[in-house]
Design an enzyme around this catalytic site. Sequence first.
Site, mmCIF file in Angstrom:
data_model
loop_
_atom_site.group_PDB
_atom_site.id
_atom_site.type_symbol
_atom_site.label_atom_id
_atom_site.label_comp_id
_atom_site.label_asym_id
_atom_site.label_seq_id
_atom_site.Cartn_x
_atom_site.Cartn_y
_atom_site.Cartn_z
ATOM 1 N N LYS A 77 4.482 -1.438 1.337
ATOM 2 C CA LYS A 77 4.100 -2.530 2.462
ATOM 3 C C LYS A 77 2.577 -1.972 3.093
ATOM 4 C CE LYS A 77 8.500 -3.866 3.696
ATOM 5 N NZ LYS A 77 8.588 -5.190 2.641
ATOM 6 N N CYS A 78 2.122 -1.430 2.899
ATOM 7 C CA CYS A 78 0.655 -0.700 3.464
ATOM 8 C C CYS A 78 -0.272 -1.645 2.436
ATOM 9 C CB CYS A 78 0.118 1.230 2.917
ATOM 10 S SG CYS A 78 -0.954 1.365 2.915
ATOM 11 N N GLY A 79 -1.422 -1.229 3.505
ATOM 12 C CA GLY A 79 -3.121 -1.804 2.688
ATOM 13 C C GLY A 79 -3.773 -1.473 1.287
ATOM 14 N N PHE A 80 -2.872 -0.008 1.444
ATOM 15 C CA PHE A 80 -3.691 0.635 -0.353
ATOM 16 C C PHE A 80 -2.893 -0.025 -0.998
ATOM 17 C CE2 PHE A 80 -5.048 3.258 3.150
ATOM 18 C CZ PHE A 80 -6.152 2.726 3.054
ATOM 19 N N THR A 81 -1.294 0.002 -0.975
ATOM 20 C CA THR A 81 -0.242 -1.066 -1.460
ATOM 21 C C THR A 81 -1.070 -0.561 -3.171
ATOM 22 O OG1 THR A 81 1.469 -1.045 -0.313
ATOM 23 C CG2 THR A 81 2.096 -1.852 -2.336
#
Length: 201
Positions: A77-81
Amino acid sequence: EIMPSLVGSEMCIRDSYKIAFQMKTFILSIIVTMITSVAGAQQKSFYDFTVKTIDGKDLPLSTFKGKKVLVVNVASKCGFTPQYAKLEELYEKYGKDDFVVIGFPANNFLHQEPGTNEEIKEFCTLNYGVTFPMMAKISVKGKDIAPLYQWLTHKSENGVSDAKIGWNFHKFLIDENGRWVASIGSTTSPLSQEIVGWIEE
């Protein structure tokens, strides 16, 4: 009358030399022990660790001897996922005999990896088609930091450099001999020239 005095003096001199020699030998042995200890710490390698796979099985990292390794802490659940897709692309292109990507789910940053190992495996497989090795969820910083990440982030452990993990998808490069090579921040794409160039060297 003179001779006993001379003999006594010679004995004193010999005893002094003997004591001095013993002290030098003792000090030298301490120095050698310290150097050996430091060298031993620096020689600790990636291969000295065993981790758990996402399926709960023990995996000695010595399994990857002879391969370059990219180690990355991942989260769902990360912007970098979306980097999962690029990591998979990198693995599909180079992940044969000479290179491997290893993912370590971690919930250290804003609770962006709250799932169980089963949920994480399902997520990255269904959404990004991940086939590179995924490990069980661990901690990558703080008091409960995993031993491998203690090694990755401390010069006293890896013998090369300290490294601070700023967020999810931080990358570490390990050479084919299990030695620490580089720490690369989350914003750097897995397909960057820095990483690809290193793999192709």
